[in-house]
Design an enzyme around this catalytic site. Structure first.
Site, PDB file in Angstrom:
ATOM      1  N   CYS A 121       0.820  -1.225   0.000  1.00  0.00           N
ATOM      2  CA  CYS A 121       0.000   0.000   0.000  1.00  0.00           C
ATOM      3  C   CYS A 121       0.846   1.263   0.000  1.00  0.00           C
ATOM      4  CB  CYS A 121      -0.942  -0.002   1.196  1.00  0.00           C
ATOM      5  SG  CYS A 121      -1.988  -1.458   1.216  1.00  0.00           S
ATOM      6  N   HIS A 270      -3.886   7.018   1.716  1.00  0.00           N
ATOM      7  CA  HIS A 270      -4.155   5.653   1.251  1.00  0.00           C
ATOM      8  C   HIS A 270      -5.532   5.197   1.737  1.00  0.00           C
ATOM      9  CE1 HIS A 270      -3.965   1.462   0.491  1.00  0.00           C
ATOM     10  NE2 HIS A 270      -3.895   1.141   1.767  1.00  0.00           N
ATOM     11  N   ASN A 300     -10.152  -1.160  -1.263  1.00  0.00           N
ATOM     12  CA  ASN A 300      -8.716  -0.877  -1.123  1.00  0.00           C
ATOM     13  C   ASN A 300      -8.006  -1.385  -2.379  1.00  0.00           C
ATOM     14  OD1 ASN A 300      -6.017  -0.798  -0.429  1.00  0.00           O
ATOM     15  ND2 ASN A 300      -6.289  -1.754   1.581  1.00  0.00           N
TER      16      ASN A 300
HETATM   17  N1  ACO Z   1     -18.529  -9.944   7.169  1.00  0.00           N
HETATM   18  C1  ACO Z   1     -19.035 -10.404   8.311  1.00  0.00           C
HETATM   19  N2  ACO Z   1     -18.284 -10.792   9.358  1.00  0.00           N
HETATM   20  C2  ACO Z   1     -16.954 -10.674   9.229  1.00  0.00           C
HETATM   21  C3  ACO Z   1     -16.355 -10.195   8.065  1.00  0.00           C
HETATM   22  C4  ACO Z   1     -17.189  -9.805   6.987  1.00  0.00           C
HETATM   23  N3  ACO Z   1     -16.706  -9.316   5.843  1.00  0.00           N
HETATM   24  N4  ACO Z   1     -15.016 -10.199   8.245  1.00  0.00           N
HETATM   25  C5  ACO Z   1     -14.785 -10.681   9.466  1.00  0.00           C
HETATM   26  N5  ACO Z   1     -15.957 -10.979  10.070  1.00  0.00           N
HETATM   27  C6  ACO Z   1     -16.173 -11.533  11.386  1.00  0.00           C
HETATM   28  C7  ACO Z   1     -14.964 -12.313  11.864  1.00  0.00           C
HETATM   29  O1  ACO Z   1     -14.972 -13.621  11.332  1.00  0.00           O
HETATM   30  C8  ACO Z   1     -15.181 -12.299  13.352  1.00  0.00           C
HETATM   31  O2  ACO Z   1     -16.131 -13.275  13.661  1.00  0.00           O
HETATM   32  P1  ACO Z   1     -15.971 -14.156  15.004  1.00  0.00           P
HETATM   33  O3  ACO Z   1     -15.987 -13.175  16.121  1.00  0.00           O
HETATM   34  O4  ACO Z   1     -17.166 -15.049  14.944  1.00  0.00           O
HETATM   35  O5  ACO Z   1     -14.651 -14.855  14.856  1.00  0.00           O
HETATM   36  C9  ACO Z   1     -15.803 -10.935  13.599  1.00  0.00           C
HETATM   37  O6  ACO Z   1     -16.319 -10.492  12.333  1.00  0.00           O
HETATM   38  C10 ACO Z   1     -14.832  -9.916  14.107  1.00  0.00           C
HETATM   39  O7  ACO Z   1     -13.643 -10.011  13.315  1.00  0.00           O
HETATM   40  P2  ACO Z   1     -12.469  -9.019  13.511  1.00  0.00           P
HETATM   41  O8  ACO Z   1     -11.394  -9.314  12.513  1.00  0.00           O
HETATM   42  O9  ACO Z   1     -12.093  -8.988  14.960  1.00  0.00           O
HETATM   43  O10 ACO Z   1     -13.193  -7.670  13.115  1.00  0.00           O
HETATM   44  P3  ACO Z   1     -12.736  -6.215  13.374  1.00  0.00           P
HETATM   45  O11 ACO Z   1     -13.750  -5.533  14.181  1.00  0.00           O
HETATM   46  O12 ACO Z   1     -11.324  -6.119  13.800  1.00  0.00           O
HETATM   47  O13 ACO Z   1     -12.808  -5.608  11.902  1.00  0.00           O
HETATM   48  C11 ACO Z   1     -11.402  -5.052  10.072  1.00  0.00           C
HETATM   49  C12 ACO Z   1     -12.033  -6.161  10.856  1.00  0.00           C
HETATM   50  C13 ACO Z   1     -12.503  -4.218   9.424  1.00  0.00           C
HETATM   51  C14 ACO Z   1     -10.528  -5.631   8.969  1.00  0.00           C
HETATM   52  C15 ACO Z   1     -10.585  -4.161  11.027  1.00  0.00           C
HETATM   53  O14 ACO Z   1      -9.744  -4.919  11.832  1.00  0.00           O
HETATM   54  C16 ACO Z   1      -9.769  -3.183  10.289  1.00  0.00           C
HETATM   55  O15 ACO Z   1     -10.281  -2.267   9.683  1.00  0.00           O
HETATM   56  N6  ACO Z   1      -8.448  -3.307  10.342  1.00  0.00           N
HETATM   57  C17 ACO Z   1      -7.569  -2.505   9.539  1.00  0.00           C
HETATM   58  C18 ACO Z   1      -7.029  -3.392   8.495  1.00  0.00           C
HETATM   59  C19 ACO Z   1      -7.271  -2.915   7.115  1.00  0.00           C
HETATM   60  O16 ACO Z   1      -7.918  -1.935   6.841  1.00  0.00           O
HETATM   61  N7  ACO Z   1      -6.642  -3.625   6.213  1.00  0.00           N
HETATM   62  C20 ACO Z   1      -6.674  -3.273   4.854  1.00  0.00           C
HETATM   63  C21 ACO Z   1      -5.457  -3.751   4.209  1.00  0.00           C
HETATM   64  S1  ACO Z   1      -3.997  -3.154   4.923  1.00  0.00           S
HETATM   65  C22 ACO Z   1      -3.711  -1.683   4.373  1.00  0.00           C
HETATM   66  O17 ACO Z   1      -4.115  -1.289   3.319  1.00  0.00           O
HETATM   67  C23 ACO Z   1      -2.954  -0.762   5.260  1.00  0.00           C
END
Ligand code: ACO
Length: 343
Positions: A121, A270, A300
């Site tokens: 990224c 980004h 993204n």
């Molecule tokens: N739909 C429904 N449920 C989902 C999904 C989805 N798309 N994805 C994950 N879940 C579920 C998981 O399986 C988990 O279920 P469980 O509790 O039964 O195991 C639950 O939701 C919570 O999962 P988490 O991963 O803990 O969710 P979180 O609240 O952390 O959100 C997210 C995930 C949105 C990715 C968040 O952590 C985030 O925004 N992180 C930043 C990472 C990012 O933006 N990465 C992009 C690429 S990196 C970059 O470009 C810098």
């Protein structure tokens, strides 16, 4: 020493729109529009068709940027292409792009250097830094800088992969970095990396420490376990580090140029997650109207997010000559970067 300015921008996204509901209905993923929008801001993304690779997406974006700069492909002195989803393992996608731009054709062929950058990224800002240095040193007059990704081919589009698969989309953005004697252009760039986090967001499908690097059956056919095949991410660690590093990179940029947020006209961040960018904007006091975003429409697109934003902002008239533009990125590695440009 000449200055290095952005003389043209362009972008391309494939026509196929995949909404959050499509992830459910077409791919059978157990997710919901509300879950994705609430946590990321993403409403839809673009997926390329089978047979379309990263240099294919990069080509129309590059042509548009070259045309906007008032140039022909043969005017380029170098190509830098940032991607984490190259057309194939080797050779690099920049080389494919060179050929597709027609640079190898005819008596006026120009076999200019073509470099792939592998900084996820942050790849566009790493590439912008490299291009700026090439131009300022006098080695090149015009450098094409492209960020392009075909994520859709390598997403685990199943419920197992939903945490990663719902975030990413395909697209390409390009700029031309050119030499000028005018008092404008890239004022400074700042890059960093922290190798302690290599495991936090990674796709390990190609592990050359293993012999063979992909397990094979008795017929020599490769078989890859899902956890190696698909990208794995600890989203919470990414979120926390993205906020810290992006704020740090923005502060570094402000200090290096003796500017504050009020001097900056446009913030081009980004597009990992709308919540990350809104959190940073709230934290450092950036008014919403100074922040551009397109994650709602494209998801993204990794190395392509910033050049797509620049091209869209220029086309809509939001980005104009004379504006002070701050770009900031963070990604897998971890890697990060920022750049200040007088447009
Ligand atoms: N739909 C429904 N449920 C989902 C999904 C989805 N798309 N994805 C994950 N879940 C579920 C998981 O399986 C988990 O279920 P469980 O509790 O039964 O195991 C639950 O939701 C919570 O999962 P988490 O991963 O803990 O969710 P979180 O609240 O952390 O959100 C997210 C995930 C949105 C990715 C968040 O952590 C985030 O925004 N992180 C930043 C990472 C990012 O933006 N990465 C992009 C690429 S990196 C970059 O470009 C810098």
């Amino acid at each position: 020493m000449p200055n290095a300015f952005i003389s043209g921008t362009g972008f391309y996204v494939p026509p196929r729109v995949v909404t959050n509901d499509d992830l459910k209905t077409q791919y059978g993923i157990d997710t919901s529009h509300e879950w994705i929008v609430q946590r990321t801001g993403i409403q839809e993304r673009r997926f390329a068709e089978d047979g379309v690779g990263t240099s294919d997406l990069a080509l129309p974006a590059s042509r548009a940027a070259i045309q906007a700069a008032g140039l022909e492909p043969r005017d380029l002195d170098m190509i830098i292409l940032a991607t984490l989803s190259p057309d194939c393992c080797f050779p690099g996608s920049g080389i494919y792009l060179q050929r597709k731009l027609g640079l190898c054709d005819g008596p006026k062929a120009r076999f200019v250097p073509a470099l792939d950058v592998r900084n996820q990224c942050s790849g566009f800002l790493y590439s912008l830094g490299a291009a700026t240095s090439m131009v300022k040193s006098g080695a090149c007059k015009h450098v094409l800088v492209v960020g392009a990704e075909t994520h859709s081919a390598a997403l685990d589009l199943s419920t197992r992969g939903r945490a990663v698969a719902s975030l990413f989309g395909d697209g390409a953005g390009a700029v031309v970095v050119s030499a000028t004697e005018e008092d404008r252009g890239v004022r400074s760039w700042h890059l960093g990396a922290d190798g302690r986090y290599t495991e936090v967001l990674a796709q390990k499908v190609w592990d050359v420490s293993k012999r063979p690097f992909i397990p094979v059956d008795d017929k020599g056919v490769g078989q890859v376990q899902p956890e190696l095949m698909w990208a794995q991410m600890d989203g919470k660690v990414v979120f926390k580090n993205a906020v810290e590093r992006m704020i740090g990179a923005l502060m570094e940029l402000c200090m290096a140029n003796n500017v504050t947020g009020t001097d900056i006209d446009l913030f081009v961040f980004h597009q990992a997650n709308l919540r990350i960018n809104e959190y940073i904007a709230d934290h450092v006091g950036i008014p919403k109207e100074k922040l551009v975003s397109n994650i709602q429409r494209y998801g993204n697109t990794t190395a392509a997010t910033i050049p797509i934003l620049l091209a869209e902002a220029e086309q809509s008239g939001r980005l104009k000559r004379g504006m002070k533009v701050a770009m900031v990125a963070f990604g897998s590695g971890f890697t990060w970067g920022s750049a200040l440009v007088d447009w």
